[in-house]
Design a protein around this motif. Structure first.
Motif, PDB file in Angstrom:
ATOM      1  N   ASN A   1       0.703  -1.077   0.023  1.00 38.55           N
ATOM      2  CA  ASN A   1      -0.002  -0.110  -0.143  1.00 38.55           C
ATOM      3  C   ASN A   1       0.899   1.151   0.067  1.00 38.55           C
ATOM      4  N   VAL A   2       1.849   1.172   0.694  1.00 39.36           N
ATOM      5  CA  VAL A   2       2.809   2.346   0.818  1.00 39.36           C
ATOM      6  C   VAL A   2       3.649   2.604  -0.522  1.00 39.36           C
ATOM      7  N   LEU A   3       4.061   1.610  -0.992  1.00 43.30           N
ATOM      8  CA  LEU A   3       4.633   1.449  -2.421  1.00 43.30           C
ATOM      9  C   LEU A   3       3.577   1.877  -3.353  1.00 43.30           C
ATOM     10  N   SER A   4       2.675   1.524  -3.353  1.00 44.34           N
ATOM     11  CA  SER A   4       1.537   1.873  -4.388  1.00 44.34           C
ATOM     12  C   SER A   4       1.107   3.415  -4.427  1.00 44.34           C
ATOM     13  N   SER A   5       1.220   4.016  -3.010  1.00 46.84           N
ATOM     14  CA  SER A   5       0.848   5.097  -2.950  1.00 46.84           C
ATOM     15  C   SER A   5       1.728   6.143  -3.419  1.00 46.84           C
ATOM     16  N   ARG A   6       2.873   5.898  -3.540  1.00 48.63           N
ATOM     17  CA  ARG A   6       4.238   6.389  -4.118  1.00 48.63           C
ATOM     18  C   ARG A   6       4.253   6.216  -5.872  1.00 48.63           C
ATOM     19  N   PHE A   7       4.137   4.816  -6.164  1.00 47.92           N
ATOM     20  CA  PHE A   7       4.561   4.374  -7.736  1.00 47.92           C
ATOM     21  C   PHE A   7       3.333   4.322  -8.477  1.00 47.92           C
ATOM     22  N   THR A   8       2.103   3.984  -7.661  1.00 44.74           N
ATOM     23  CA  THR A   8       1.011   3.890  -8.598  1.00 44.74           C
ATOM     24  C   THR A   8      -0.147   4.413  -7.678  1.00 44.74           C
ATOM     25  N   PRO A   9       0.155   5.942  -7.570  1.00 40.02           N
ATOM     26  CA  PRO A   9      -1.031   6.554  -6.765  1.00 40.02           C
ATOM     27  C   PRO A   9      -2.645   6.323  -7.515  1.00 40.02           C
TER      28      PRO A   9
ATOM     29  N   PHE B   1      -5.183  14.585  -5.646  1.00 44.50           N
ATOM     30  CA  PHE B   1      -3.926  13.273  -5.116  1.00 44.50           C
ATOM     31  C   PHE B   1      -3.455  13.946  -3.823  1.00 44.50           C
ATOM     32  N   THR B   2      -3.076  13.187  -3.006  1.00 43.61           N
ATOM     33  CA  THR B   2      -2.612  13.442  -1.546  1.00 43.61           C
ATOM     34  C   THR B   2      -0.944  14.033  -1.705  1.00 43.61           C
ATOM     35  N   GLU B   3      -0.439  14.492  -0.771  1.00 42.36           N
ATOM     36  CA  GLU B   3       0.848  15.199  -1.097  1.00 42.36           C
ATOM     37  C   GLU B   3       1.959  13.785  -1.422  1.00 42.36           C
ATOM     38  N   ASN B   4       1.556  12.486  -0.702  1.00 43.62           N
ATOM     39  CA  ASN B   4       2.441  11.421  -0.751  1.00 43.62           C
ATOM     40  C   ASN B   4       2.511  10.908  -2.224  1.00 43.62           C
ATOM     41  N   ASN B   5       1.138  11.188  -2.687  1.00 42.22           N
ATOM     42  CA  ASN B   5       1.066  10.350  -3.984  1.00 42.22           C
ATOM     43  C   ASN B   5       1.990  11.187  -5.279  1.00 42.22           C
ATOM     44  N   LEU B   6       2.248  12.477  -4.848  1.00 45.32           N
ATOM     45  CA  LEU B   6       2.937  13.205  -5.904  1.00 45.32           C
ATOM     46  C   LEU B   6       4.373  13.057  -5.736  1.00 45.32           C
ATOM     47  N   THR B   7       5.003  12.097  -5.012  1.00 43.58           N
ATOM     48  CA  THR B   7       6.557  11.985  -4.805  1.00 43.58           C
ATOM     49  C   THR B   7       7.150  11.562  -6.219  1.00 43.58           C
TER      50      THR B   7
ATOM     51  N   VAL C   1       4.173  15.044 -15.134  1.00 42.75           N
ATOM     52  CA  VAL C   1       3.295  15.294 -16.637  1.00 42.75           C
ATOM     53  C   VAL C   1       3.733  14.027 -17.385  1.00 42.75           C
ATOM     54  N   ASN C   2       2.641  13.655 -18.240  1.00 38.08           N
ATOM     55  CA  ASN C   2       2.641  12.718 -19.174  1.00 38.08           C
ATOM     56  C   ASN C   2       2.766  11.191 -18.872  1.00 38.08           C
ATOM     57  N   ASP C   3       2.890  10.937 -17.600  1.00 37.75           N
ATOM     58  CA  ASP C   3       2.616   9.644 -16.923  1.00 37.75           C
ATOM     59  C   ASP C   3       1.500   9.044 -17.402  1.00 37.75           C
ATOM     60  N   GLU C   4       1.696   7.697 -17.623  1.00 37.51           N
ATOM     61  CA  GLU C   4       0.215   7.019 -18.287  1.00 37.51           C
ATOM     62  C   GLU C   4      -0.659   6.728 -16.928  1.00 37.51           C
ATOM     63  N   ALA C   5      -1.969   7.007 -17.432  1.00 36.26           N
ATOM     64  CA  ALA C   5      -3.210   6.625 -16.082  1.00 36.26           C
ATOM     65  C   ALA C   5      -3.946   5.961 -16.851  1.00 36.26           C
ATOM     66  N   ALA C   6      -5.244   5.578 -15.815  1.00 35.60           N
ATOM     67  CA  ALA C   6      -6.211   4.785 -16.192  1.00 35.60           C
ATOM     68  C   ALA C   6      -7.517   5.667 -15.400  1.00 35.60           C
TER      69      ALA C   6
ATOM     70  N   SER D   1     -19.293  14.787 -13.025  1.00 32.12           N
ATOM     71  CA  SER D   1     -19.401  13.510 -12.812  1.00 32.12           C
ATOM     72  C   SER D   1     -18.341  13.182 -12.013  1.00 32.12           C
ATOM     73  N   GLN D   2     -18.610  11.976 -11.223  1.00 30.80           N
ATOM     74  CA  GLN D   2     -17.233  11.277 -10.684  1.00 30.80           C
ATOM     75  C   GLN D   2     -16.480  10.133 -11.270  1.00 30.80           C
ATOM     76  N   ALA D   3     -15.329  10.056 -10.836  1.00 28.47           N
ATOM     77  CA  ALA D   3     -14.275   9.138 -11.609  1.00 28.47           C
ATOM     78  C   ALA D   3     -13.204   8.640 -10.385  1.00 28.47           C
ATOM     79  N   ASN D   4     -12.770   7.604 -11.008  1.00 29.12           N
ATOM     80  CA  ASN D   4     -11.609   7.038 -10.092  1.00 29.12           C
ATOM     81  C   ASN D   4     -10.418   6.907 -11.022  1.00 29.12           C
ATOM     82  N   VAL D   5      -9.228   7.450 -10.568  1.00 30.57           N
ATOM     83  CA  VAL D   5      -8.051   7.465 -11.437  1.00 30.57           C
ATOM     84  C   VAL D   5      -6.877   6.556 -10.752  1.00 30.57           C
ATOM     85  N   VAL D   6      -6.011   6.195 -11.535  1.00 24.99           N
ATOM     86  CA  VAL D   6      -4.787   5.751 -11.026  1.00 24.99           C
ATOM     87  C   VAL D   6      -3.806   5.975 -12.166  1.00 24.99           C
ATOM     88  N   VAL D   7      -2.570   6.272 -11.593  1.00 28.16           N
ATOM     89  CA  VAL D   7      -1.161   6.705 -12.522  1.00 28.16           C
ATOM     90  C   VAL D   7      -0.231   5.881 -12.220  1.00 28.16           C
ATOM     91  N   TYR D   8       0.412   5.280 -13.341  1.00 25.91           N
ATOM     92  CA  TYR D   8       1.521   4.380 -13.535  1.00 25.91           C
ATOM     93  C   TYR D   8       2.882   5.371 -13.576  1.00 25.91           C
TER      94      TYR D   8
END
Length: 357
Positions: free
Chosen positions: A26-34, A243-249, A253-258, A325-332
């Motif tokens: 969960n900690v790794l995901s919050s940093r690398f796949t927020p 995103f939370t601050e620790n998500n921004l680590t 810009v240009n990161d892939e997302a879903a 409209s609401q959405a859920n986002v994940v960034v790789y």
């Protein structure tokens, strides 16, 4: 009994280990796949306010009408503005005619000056001859002849001065004789303003979109600067994910997302990060126009959230979306196979769960 205690101990150890593993991932995901579920569709809301005041004579739209850029929405009574254009045209014509008459007066004043100068030249020559004759033979001319010659000369000088003053006065009164003439410029500006007002009696759509906040019918008095309706643009749409601050680590810009939308449950769309906010408005700051992000409050303080703008690759989905409209986002943010796979499974599961929310 001992066997049961040993079995319970093993289960406890396994649960603790699994909890630590989950916490670690969960900690790794919050940093690398927020990821975040605080994401909404945003867009431009355009106020449809007339530039001129008058009674509405035609309404071509209704609440929730879809319009295209340039479509006619409302028309304000054009008659007063058409009269103003006609009056401005008459005023310009009058100014032009007055300018023409002034030019005629200017020509007359110039001719008068030329005539006075010719008369002065003659009087000057006659006075010079009189002086030469009198110098050579004092008795050749009478005093009366001398006085008439001198008087004619002095009168000619005065007539030239008067004609010059008259010409300068005509020039000053007339001003420039082209479009730089103040009266001409004023009349042209008046006509341009009248045409501008007439043109703005027709209110058109500034963008593709949908009409909202609509409450107008024929006969309504529209005041300049006061909105008749709101146009929600469907031409300029973006997704703001907080995103939370620790998500921004590692996020950039240009990161892939879903992304998945509640309004289109079960579908996951490819996207990418287009911008990341550098500041938000808080209670302790008074910075104008910064985005306001409300964080959920609880026993433990939640980290401050920052807006991240997400763009979808397949823009056909924009036709389905609504502002808010609401959405859920994940960034790789990296190339970790395990973390990316877990994140993809998470967003896929979230999209399916939208069916039962």
């Amino acid at each position: 009994m001992e066997a049961k205690k040993s079995s319970a101990k093993k289960i406890s150890v396994i649960v603790v280990i699994l909890a630590f593993i989950l916490m670690f991932f969960n900690v790794l995901s919050s940093r690398f796949t927020p990821s975040t579920n605080q994401a909404r569709v945003q867009g431009l809301n355009l106020s449809l306010a007339p530039m001129v005041s008058g009674y509405v004579t035609r309404v071509d739209v209704s609440l929730h009408s879809e319009v295209k850029e340039g479509d006619t929405l409302f028309i304000i009574d054009r008659k007063p503005f058409e009269i103003a254009v006609t009056q401005a045209e008459i005023n310009l014509e009058n100014v032009t005619q007055n300018l023409t008459a002034g030019l005629s007066g200017l020509k007359a004043a110039t001719a008068q000056l030329n005539s006075a100068r010719v008369q002065l030249d003659r009087s000057t020559k006659n006075w010079d001859r009189t002086q030469r004759v009198m110098a050579q033979n004092e008795g050749a001319l009478s005093e009366a002849d001398r006085d008439r010659s001198e008087s004619s000369y002095l009168s000619a000088i005065e007539r030239v001065k008067t004609a010059e003053a008259n010409l300068e006065g005509q020039k000053a009164a007339l001003g420039p004789t082209d479009a730089n003439n103040p009266l001409v410029k004023g009349a042209i500006n008046q006509l341009e303003k009248a045409n501008w007002d007439l043109e703005h009696t027709v209110i058109t759509a500034p963008s593709d979109g949908v009409i909202e906040s609509f409450n107008v019918e024929t006969g309504y008095f529209a005041s300049a600067g006061h909105a008749l309706a709101t146009l929600i643009s469907n031409k300029t749409i973006w997704i703001q994910a907080n995103f939370t601050e620790n998500n921004l680590t590692h996020l950039k810009v240009n990161d892939e997302a879903a992304i998945t939308f509640d309004i289109d449950a079960g579908e996951v769309y490819k996207a990418k990060v287009t911008s990341i906010a550098y500041g938000v408005k808080t209670q302790s700051t008074n910075a104008a126009n910064l985005p306001t992000v409300r964080s959920q409050q609880g026993w433990l303080r939640e980290q401050q959230r920052f807006p991240v703008i997400i763009a979808i690759e397949n823009q056909d989905i924009y036709k389905k979306l609504r502002q808010g409209s609401q959405a859920n986002v994940v960034v790789y943010t990296g190339n970790s196979f395990i973390l990316n796979t877990l994140a993809k499974f998470k967003i896929w599961f979230t999209s399916k769960a939208s069916y039962v929310r």
